[in-house]
Design an enzyme around this catalytic site. Structure first.
Site, PDB file in Angstrom:
ATOM      1  N   HIS A 128      10.191   5.157  -4.102  1.00 47.00           N
ATOM      2  CA  HIS A 128      11.664   5.258  -4.168  1.00 47.00           C
ATOM      3  C   HIS A 128      12.392   3.957  -3.869  1.00 47.00           C
ATOM      4  O   HIS A 128      11.767   2.981  -3.501  1.00 47.00           O
ATOM      5  CB  HIS A 128      12.025   6.302  -3.350  1.00 47.00           C
ATOM      6  CG  HIS A 128      11.342   7.880  -3.728  1.00 47.00           C
ATOM      7  ND1 HIS A 128      11.451   8.282  -4.927  1.00 47.00           N
ATOM      8  CD2 HIS A 128      10.338   8.400  -2.933  1.00 47.00           C
ATOM      9  CE1 HIS A 128      10.936   9.466  -4.939  1.00 47.00           C
ATOM     10  NE2 HIS A 128      10.039   9.528  -3.801  1.00 47.00           N
ATOM     11  N   ARG A 175       6.822   1.591   8.858  1.00 49.72           N
ATOM     12  CA  ARG A 175       6.807   2.284  10.002  1.00 49.72           C
ATOM     13  C   ARG A 175       5.787   3.487   9.770  1.00 49.72           C
ATOM     14  O   ARG A 175       5.680   3.779   8.661  1.00 49.72           O
ATOM     15  CB  ARG A 175       8.415   2.726  10.201  1.00 49.72           C
ATOM     16  CG  ARG A 175       9.045   1.741  11.101  1.00 49.72           C
ATOM     17  CD  ARG A 175      10.338   2.283  11.362  1.00 49.72           C
ATOM     18  NE  ARG A 175      10.899   3.389  11.785  1.00 49.72           N
ATOM     19  CZ  ARG A 175      12.146   3.841  12.136  1.00 49.72           C
ATOM     20  NH1 ARG A 175      13.037   3.105  12.034  1.00 49.72           N
ATOM     21  NH2 ARG A 175      12.233   5.206  12.578  1.00 49.72           N
ATOM     22  N   HIS A 211      11.504   1.733  -0.613  1.00 47.60           N
ATOM     23  CA  HIS A 211      10.307   0.900  -0.554  1.00 47.60           C
ATOM     24  C   HIS A 211      10.484  -0.228  -1.932  1.00 47.60           C
ATOM     25  O   HIS A 211      10.088  -1.391  -1.577  1.00 47.60           O
ATOM     26  CB  HIS A 211       9.032   1.722  -1.018  1.00 47.60           C
ATOM     27  CG  HIS A 211       8.633   2.249   0.675  1.00 47.60           C
ATOM     28  ND1 HIS A 211       8.552   3.696   0.602  1.00 47.60           N
ATOM     29  CD2 HIS A 211       8.305   1.859   1.529  1.00 47.60           C
ATOM     30  CE1 HIS A 211       8.135   4.220   1.696  1.00 47.60           C
ATOM     31  NE2 HIS A 211       8.292   2.753   2.521  1.00 47.60           N
ATOM     32  N   ALA A 262       0.363   4.536   7.219  1.00 47.79           N
ATOM     33  CA  ALA A 262      -1.173   5.355   7.293  1.00 47.79           C
ATOM     34  C   ALA A 262      -1.170   6.522   8.007  1.00 47.79           C
ATOM     35  O   ALA A 262      -2.259   7.211   8.541  1.00 47.79           O
ATOM     36  CB  ALA A 262      -2.474   4.455   7.269  1.00 47.79           C
ATOM     37  N   GLN A 265       0.824  -1.114  -0.161  1.00 43.45           N
ATOM     38  CA  GLN A 265       0.144  -0.146   0.277  1.00 43.45           C
ATOM     39  C   GLN A 265       0.746   1.204   0.026  1.00 43.45           C
ATOM     40  O   GLN A 265       1.919   1.394   0.601  1.00 43.45           O
ATOM     41  CB  GLN A 265      -0.900   0.089   1.241  1.00 43.45           C
ATOM     42  CG  GLN A 265      -1.084   1.256   1.868  1.00 43.45           C
ATOM     43  CD  GLN A 265      -2.085   2.271   1.233  1.00 43.45           C
ATOM     44  OE1 GLN A 265      -2.773   1.746   0.430  1.00 43.45           O
ATOM     45  NE2 GLN A 265      -2.196   3.662   1.451  1.00 43.45           N
ATOM     46  N   THR A 266       0.557   2.467  -0.931  1.00 40.32           N
ATOM     47  CA  THR A 266       1.256   3.357  -0.648  1.00 40.32           C
ATOM     48  C   THR A 266       0.528   4.541  -1.192  1.00 40.32           C
ATOM     49  O   THR A 266      -0.630   4.444  -1.763  1.00 40.32           O
ATOM     50  CB  THR A 266       2.532   3.452  -1.599  1.00 40.32           C
ATOM     51  OG1 THR A 266       3.106   4.635  -1.626  1.00 40.32           O
ATOM     52  CG2 THR A 266       2.110   3.244  -3.210  1.00 40.32           C
ATOM     53  N   ARG A 267       0.553   5.757  -0.682  1.00 37.19           N
ATOM     54  CA  ARG A 267      -0.154   7.158  -1.309  1.00 37.19           C
ATOM     55  C   ARG A 267       1.133   8.146  -1.899  1.00 37.19           C
ATOM     56  O   ARG A 267       0.775   9.132  -2.337  1.00 37.19           O
ATOM     57  CB  ARG A 267      -0.744   7.704  -0.308  1.00 37.19           C
ATOM     58  CG  ARG A 267      -0.015   8.241   0.812  1.00 37.19           C
ATOM     59  CD  ARG A 267      -1.094   8.803   2.038  1.00 37.19           C
ATOM     60  NE  ARG A 267      -0.425   9.645   2.873  1.00 37.19           N
ATOM     61  CZ  ARG A 267       0.320   9.553   4.137  1.00 37.19           C
ATOM     62  NH1 ARG A 267      -0.088   8.174   4.558  1.00 37.19           N
ATOM     63  NH2 ARG A 267       0.772  10.485   4.964  1.00 37.19           N
TER      64      ARG A 267
END
Lengths: 394, 394
Positions: free
Chosen positions: A209, A298, A212, A301, A203-205
């Site tokens: 880079h 870490r 990740h 969200a 999951q990412t918003r």
């Protein structure tokens, strides 16, 4: 993870909810919807309609009633007799004051700010909640500066349960990324087609880079594949637009991943920035999308410094068995010149002078100035997409 | 892996076997052993004595009888009523022809080739096995050139069950590595002291180069720690000596790992080179040492081309649930210039011209010539130790 021959069960073990009509049903219902009372909803609520209808929120079949909302707020469970179904964030339908008459059982059409009929269904009882208690329990703060709390407070304190009959229009989305919007039934079918027995969700918003990228690869190495599942619903104004991010993810996968082991699909949810509770919520949704594992980094969200950096990892651990999707908890990663590669402080010696690290603001400044960050921080293909966006939009 | 508050159960759920007497008991028993019939054993069998006595082979309390051996050979299970305890390699006591009178219940002392009393206990019935069937079932070959089959055949076809009362002397070991010999009770205590709830075991009979360093780090990132657990018992003549390898592991951990997350301990077992069956055997032992996960690479415990490169991974998957230790299955890793780091073909695009890879023989030739392999293949500190050994011994 041991090999499983069956696909992952939908959350709540009642099968994947599906409220997506076929084309002819949709046409009929859309026609009939014109005669129904119209209840105005926000884009956030429209996102939730899609996620209810496509099964991402299984076993929910609509918006919660007061008992359900209270159960989730107070004990992070749906109100079943055994209390066994974990649920972390209330999924609610705010009813505007302009919608004055609310009768339980009433059929209504939910209409978004662009006047599109998103869904039809039946309203339940009107109710109120203690919003401060809600904010404190779910967001761990009542600070109006917290974007999730702000959205909660702005929606008002008038809710109704709603049994969703059918999704008639998808919420607005940037058309350039339309082909990435796979519903849970579709991600599950693709996972099965590829023969994957284990699949980790990421999951990412934000753009991905090197840090990740490294964590995703670590997570994938002993598994069958990864679902890169960026959230593309409503976020904060300073978050990078979804279409720019999707191009970054595409460039990264094409240049630096084995595409046979990667699925890239958009998660059309809005962000709540609820930290730990949202990490659990994200895990439930990705299980419904067919994933067996999920990367939890870490401050998952999180926003600002409302949450301790490990709080989400601690919370997901307490419910991991009940959830049936394995959290893979990761540290921050960074480039180490000594080790000549990406490392984390968990697994390698990390001395400040040895690493290549930049703060978020330093990176944004470089991009806005048309300057690529170091290759040890981000891949050049990703940097170039961000530079184009940053320099055009500044 | 979800968090577990209890330590890993010993295999067979009967607790960790312990046949290690305290100093005064040992002295008494050693004294009494002088009066017992002496049964000569090989160094391999002495290794097994230690692993039975220290609990690494829990729930075994001695060498197998005929029923046990047959059950393991034919169905990879101990002969319990429910057949639920997986066991992959027979653990047998060959009885030399010179030991002519074998009475069930007879107390004997097991004496190694250096005339040291290794263990005392009670013999069971004498028996024979169909060694060809044994070799075919366990090693999948009867080829005398297979080192495990050769060792089996060389030991003869006369066995006795043996209930091990006590280990009185440790099998021979190179004294320079003595401080690394932690028994299962000791690794478990250290794991608990460090507060690790998840720990992955890494088995090796070779020095660790960058490929395995990468896989270990991938495996460790979402877990609490790693037990680097090199096998230091009897291997093939051309395998690198245990003391040289331990210095390589030390150098690698000191230079390139976070020592807080690494335990390094020697596994005093002999190699069988039994491929898939030995992978299962290794997992059982590492569970007894306290590990929750284990890295299973390609052709685990294989030799030559007797086994398909994924055979061990396939086999461990079939028993992973029953074993209670999670196999983490990995591909080969290699340095990619394009990705500027270690990758595997599972997770990244790998083109031959883009990678830095050397064959085992090419590496050995370089080391024997006093030449460091490229830093992308092996760390210079490790190379230098191997060069010193290779040039001295050639």
């Amino acid at each position: 993870m041991t090999s499983t021959l069956q696909p992952v069960q939908a959350h709540g073990c009642q099968g994947l909810v599906c409220r997506l009509p076929d084309e002819s049903q949709r046409a009929t219902m859309l026609d009939a919807a014109g005669a129904l009372p119209q209840l105005a909803i926000s884009h956030r609520v429209a996102s939730d309609c899609e996620l209810i209808a496509n099964g991402a929120y299984s076993p929910l079949t609509g918006f919660m009633d007061q008992v359900g909302a209270q159960s989730v707020i107070d004990s992070m469970r749906l109100p079943t007799a055994a209390g066994e179904v974990v649920w972390a964030l209330p999924v609610l339908l705010p009813v505007p004051d302009t919608f004055s008459v609310v009768e339980a059982g009433q059929s209504v059409a939910l209409v978004d700010p662009d006047q599109r009929v998103i869904a039809v269904g039946e309203l339940g009882q009107l109710f109120e909640l203690d919003l401060h208690h809600y904010a404190q329990s779910v967001y761990q703060t009542t600070d109006g500066a917290h974007p999730g709390v702000a959205a909660l407070m702005a929606a008002g304190n008038r809710f109704a349960a709603f049994e969703l009959t059918a999704l008639l229009n998808r919420p607005r989305r940037d058309l350039s990324t339309d082909r990435y919007f796979l519903d849970p039934a579709q991600t599950r079918a693709e996972i099965a087609r590829r023969g994957w027995q284990t699949v980790v969700a990421f999951q990412t918003r934000n753009p991905i880079h090197r840090a990740h990228e490294y964590l995703i690869k670590c997570a994938m190495e002993p598994l069958d594949g990864v679902l890169i599942h960026p959230l593309v619903g409503e976020t904060k104004p300073d978050d990078i637009p979804a279409d720019v991010r999707m191009r970054c993810y595409e460039a990264l996968v094409q240049g630096y991943f084995n595409p046979e082991r990667v699925m890239l699909s958009a998660f059309p949810a809005a962000m709540h920035y609820a930290g730990p509770r949202e990490a659990v919520h994200h895990m439930i949704a990705r299980k419904n999308y067919g994933c067996t594992h999920m990367i939890i980094g870490r401050d998952h969200a999180g926003v600002g410094d409302y949450y301790g950096t490990y709080d989400a990892q601690v919370l997901v651990d307490t419910v991991a068995d009940a959830l049936g999707i394995v959290p893979l908890k990761f540290e921050h990663a960074v480039y180490s010149k000594h080790c000549a590669g990406m490392v984390s402080m968990k697994t390698a010696p990390v001395r400040k002078e040895d690493t290549v690290f930049l703060s978020g603001s330093a990176v944004r400044a470089m991009l806005a100035n048309g300057q690529r960050p170091p290759a040890e921080f981000t891949r050049p293909e990703v940097a170039d997409i961000l530079i184009e966006w940053a320099t055009i939009s500044s």
